[in-house]
Write a protein that holds these residues in place. Structure first.
Motif, PDB file in Angstrom:
ATOM      1  N   ALA A   4       0.890  24.965  12.115  1.00  0.00           N
ATOM      2  CA  ALA A   4       0.928  23.499  12.100  1.00  0.00           C
ATOM      3  C   ALA A   4      -0.184  22.966  13.005  1.00  0.00           C
ATOM      4  CB  ALA A   4       2.281  23.004  12.583  1.00  0.00           C
ATOM      5  N   PRO A   5      -0.644  21.743  12.770  1.00  0.00           N
ATOM      6  CA  PRO A   5      -1.648  21.151  13.656  1.00  0.00           C
ATOM      7  C   PRO A   5      -1.069  20.947  15.058  1.00  0.00           C
ATOM      8  CG  PRO A   5      -1.415  19.873  11.626  1.00  0.00           C
ATOM      9  CD  PRO A   5      -0.305  20.872  11.648  1.00  0.00           C
ATOM     10  N   PRO A   6      -1.847  21.211  16.108  1.00  0.00           N
ATOM     11  CA  PRO A   6      -1.360  21.030  17.478  1.00  0.00           C
ATOM     12  C   PRO A   6      -0.972  19.578  17.769  1.00  0.00           C
ATOM     13  CG  PRO A   6      -3.406  22.275  17.464  1.00  0.00           C
ATOM     14  CD  PRO A   6      -3.212  21.749  16.075  1.00  0.00           C
ATOM     15  N   GLY A   7      -0.018  19.415  18.683  1.00  0.00           N
ATOM     16  CA  GLY A   7       0.394  18.089  19.122  1.00  0.00           C
ATOM     17  C   GLY A   7       1.850  17.809  18.807  1.00  0.00           C
ATOM     18  N   LEU A   8       2.222  16.554  19.026  1.00  0.00           N
ATOM     19  CA  LEU A   8       3.586  16.104  18.724  1.00  0.00           C
ATOM     20  C   LEU A   8       3.657  15.611  17.283  1.00  0.00           C
ATOM     21  CD1 LEU A   8       4.439  14.169  22.001  1.00  0.00           C
ATOM     22  CD2 LEU A   8       5.528  16.268  21.184  1.00  0.00           C
ATOM     23  N   HIS A   9       4.759  15.937  16.626  1.00  0.00           N
ATOM     24  CA  HIS A   9       4.965  15.560  15.223  1.00  0.00           C
ATOM     25  C   HIS A   9       6.369  14.992  15.055  1.00  0.00           C
ATOM     26  CE1 HIS A   9       1.346  17.629  13.814  1.00  0.00           C
ATOM     27  NE2 HIS A   9       1.624  18.504  14.772  1.00  0.00           N
ATOM     28  N   GLY A  10       6.472  13.824  14.421  1.00  0.00           N
ATOM     29  CA  GLY A  10       7.778  13.274  14.086  1.00  0.00           C
ATOM     30  C   GLY A  10       8.571  14.289  13.280  1.00  0.00           C
ATOM     31  N   PHE A  11       9.861  14.392  13.595  1.00  0.00           N
ATOM     32  CA  PHE A  11      10.719  15.414  13.006  1.00  0.00           C
ATOM     33  C   PHE A  11      12.023  14.731  12.632  1.00  0.00           C
ATOM     34  CE2 PHE A  11      13.375  19.373  13.884  1.00  0.00           C
ATOM     35  CZ  PHE A  11      12.916  20.064  12.775  1.00  0.00           C
ATOM     36  N   HIS A  12      12.274  14.606  11.333  1.00  0.00           N
ATOM     37  CA  HIS A  12      13.402  13.793  10.868  1.00  0.00           C
ATOM     38  C   HIS A  12      14.171  14.457   9.738  1.00  0.00           C
ATOM     39  CE1 HIS A  12      10.253  10.682  12.109  1.00  0.00           C
ATOM     40  NE2 HIS A  12      11.198  10.624  13.036  1.00  0.00           N
ATOM     41  N   ILE A  13      15.444  14.085   9.636  1.00  0.00           N
ATOM     42  CA  ILE A  13      16.243  14.409   8.459  1.00  0.00           C
ATOM     43  C   ILE A  13      16.088  13.229   7.516  1.00  0.00           C
ATOM     44  CG2 ILE A  13      18.570  14.825   7.564  1.00  0.00           C
ATOM     45  CD1 ILE A  13      19.255  15.923  10.405  1.00  0.00           C
ATOM     46  N   HIS A  14      15.741  13.515   6.269  1.00  0.00           N
ATOM     47  CA  HIS A  14      15.581  12.474   5.254  1.00  0.00           C
ATOM     48  C   HIS A  14      16.745  12.547   4.270  1.00  0.00           C
ATOM     49  CE1 HIS A  14      11.363  10.875   5.976  1.00  0.00           C
ATOM     50  NE2 HIS A  14      11.571  11.749   6.967  1.00  0.00           N
ATOM     51  N   GLU A  15      16.917  11.483   3.512  1.00  0.00           N
ATOM     52  CA  GLU A  15      18.164  11.277   2.767  1.00  0.00           C
ATOM     53  C   GLU A  15      18.380  12.145   1.535  1.00  0.00           C
ATOM     54  OE1 GLU A  15      16.324   7.227   0.677  1.00  0.00           O
ATOM     55  OE2 GLU A  15      17.877   7.092   2.193  1.00  0.00           O
ATOM     56  N   THR A  16      17.330  12.691   0.920  1.00  0.00           N
ATOM     57  CA  THR A  16      17.472  13.370  -0.363  1.00  0.00           C
ATOM     58  C   THR A  16      17.007  14.821  -0.286  1.00  0.00           C
ATOM     59  OG1 THR A  16      17.043  11.254  -1.440  1.00  0.00           O
ATOM     60  CG2 THR A  16      16.908  13.200  -2.818  1.00  0.00           C
ATOM     61  N   ALA A  17      17.688  15.702  -0.972  1.00  0.00           N
ATOM     62  CA  ALA A  17      17.354  17.137  -0.983  1.00  0.00           C
ATOM     63  C   ALA A  17      16.232  17.422  -1.973  1.00  0.00           C
ATOM     64  CB  ALA A  17      18.585  17.958  -1.317  1.00  0.00           C
ATOM     65  N   SER A  18      15.050  16.879  -1.692  1.00  0.00           N
ATOM     66  CA  SER A  18      13.898  17.116  -2.560  1.00  0.00           C
ATOM     67  C   SER A  18      12.618  17.087  -1.734  1.00  0.00           C
ATOM     68  CB  SER A  18      13.821  16.048  -3.650  1.00  0.00           C
ATOM     69  OG  SER A  18      12.618  16.185  -4.382  1.00  0.00           O
ATOM     70  N   CYS A  19      11.739  18.026  -2.015  1.00  0.00           N
ATOM     71  CA  CYS A  19      10.424  18.044  -1.376  1.00  0.00           C
ATOM     72  C   CYS A  19       9.324  17.737  -2.399  1.00  0.00           C
ATOM     73  CB  CYS A  19      10.186  19.401  -0.716  1.00  0.00           C
ATOM     74  SG  CYS A  19      11.235  19.668   0.733  1.00  0.00           S
ATOM     75  N   ALA A  20       9.713  17.207  -3.530  1.00  0.00           N
ATOM     76  CA  ALA A  20       8.760  16.895  -4.597  1.00  0.00           C
ATOM     77  C   ALA A  20       7.768  15.830  -4.148  1.00  0.00           C
ATOM     78  CB  ALA A  20       9.525  16.411  -5.836  1.00  0.00           C
ATOM     79  N   ASN A  21       6.656  15.780  -4.865  1.00  0.00           N
ATOM     80  CA  ASN A  21       5.652  14.735  -4.652  1.00  0.00           C
ATOM     81  C   ASN A  21       5.179  14.683  -3.194  1.00  0.00           C
ATOM     82  OD1 ASN A  21       3.972  12.615  -5.395  1.00  0.00           O
ATOM     83  ND2 ASN A  21       5.573  11.064  -5.181  1.00  0.00           N
ATOM     84  N   GLY A  22       4.810  15.843  -2.654  1.00  0.00           N
ATOM     85  CA  GLY A  22       4.294  15.896  -1.293  1.00  0.00           C
ATOM     86  C   GLY A  22       5.321  15.512  -0.235  1.00  0.00           C
ATOM     87  N   GLY A  23       6.600  15.745  -0.512  1.00  0.00           N
ATOM     88  CA  GLY A  23       7.660  15.414   0.428  1.00  0.00           C
ATOM     89  C   GLY A  23       8.226  14.016   0.246  1.00  0.00           C
ATOM     90  N   LYS A  24       7.601  13.204  -0.591  1.00  0.00           N
ATOM     91  CA  LYS A  24       8.106  11.847  -0.812  1.00  0.00           C
ATOM     92  C   LYS A  24       9.442  11.843  -1.541  1.00  0.00           C
ATOM     93  CE  LYS A  24       3.534   9.799  -0.734  1.00  0.00           C
ATOM     94  NZ  LYS A  24       2.442   9.298  -1.550  1.00  0.00           N
ATOM     95  N   GLY A  25       9.738  12.920  -2.272  1.00  0.00           N
ATOM     96  CA  GLY A  25      11.023  13.037  -2.960  1.00  0.00           C
ATOM     97  C   GLY A  25      12.202  13.052  -1.998  1.00  0.00           C
ATOM     98  N   ALA A  26      11.956  13.290  -0.711  1.00  0.00           N
ATOM     99  CA  ALA A  26      13.024  13.312   0.292  1.00  0.00           C
ATOM    100  C   ALA A  26      13.531  11.917   0.627  1.00  0.00           C
ATOM    101  CB  ALA A  26      12.534  14.008   1.563  1.00  0.00           C
ATOM    102  N   GLY A  27      12.835  10.881   0.154  1.00  0.00           N
ATOM    103  CA  GLY A  27      13.260   9.513   0.442  1.00  0.00           C
ATOM    104  C   GLY A  27      13.008   9.144   1.892  1.00  0.00           C
TER     105      GLY A  27
END
Length: 189
Positions: free
Chosen positions: A78-101
């Motif tokens: 992963a790129p060095p530094g701090l990265h936002g880390f979240h649980i998103h609402e939908t069980a999908s990683c489609a469309n570059g992760g946008k499927g997660a809602g």
């Protein structure tokens, strides 16, 4: 030899065998029930993968505790530094992760940092930031009281975990953490 005593003796033996079979069957089903409860409560896992062309990968585990869930993550490439880390609402990683809602937000509250702000002032999916060192290795560990695997409105199973391109600065509406560089679906174990 009279037939009546032979029948009585055979009937008693058959009754004992049936009782033993029923007892063993009941014990077997009791064992399966206990194993089922242990299976349901054993945890969940998300395998992070890059949403683009990088080699980013990782594992996020969710382990039940008496208070809620222990979240542990290991990330590589992963790129060095701090990265936002979240649980998103939908069980999908489609469309570059946008499927997660959007962020998992069952309480319809503003964005924040769940561990310090609680469910009244943060999304249930607002886990903060994950730090990645100069070698691309990231580690994260935090217990979240009130989160669960399957029970209640703060259940996280069958949702997705997102690693963002930038640091979560906790501004509204979602922390300005940028694009979604890693995604994994949370699956019960």
């Amino acid at each position: 030899m009279p037939i009546k005593p032979i029948l009585k003796s055979g009937l008693r033996a058959l009754t004992r065998r049936l009782s033993l079979i029923l007892l063993l069957g009941a014990l077997f089903f009791l064992y399966l029930g206990v194993q089922g409860e242990a299976f349901a409560a054993s945890g969940a896992i998300a395998q992070l993968a890059s949403t683009g062309e990088s080699d980013l990968s990782g594992t996020v585990t969710f382990t039940p505790t008496d208070a809620g869930l222990q979240v542990t993550a290991e990330v590589t490439s992963a790129p060095p530094g701090l990265h936002g880390f979240h649980i998103h609402e939908t069980a999908s990683c489609a469309n570059g992760g946008k499927g997660a809602g959007g962020h998992f937000n069952p309480d319809s509250v503003q964005h924040g940092r769940l561990i310090t702000d609680g469910f009244d002032n943060a999304h249930a999916g607002d886990m903060g930031n994950l730090f990645v060192d100069s070698d691309g290795m990231g580690m994260y560990e935090q217990e979240f009281p009130g989160l669960s695997l399957e029970d209640g409105q703060h259940a996280i199973a069958s949702r997705a975990v997102i690693l963002h391109a930038k640091m979560d600065s906790y501004v509204q509406p979602t922390g300005a953490a940028g694009g979604r560089i890693g995604c994994g679906v949370i699956a019960l174990q």
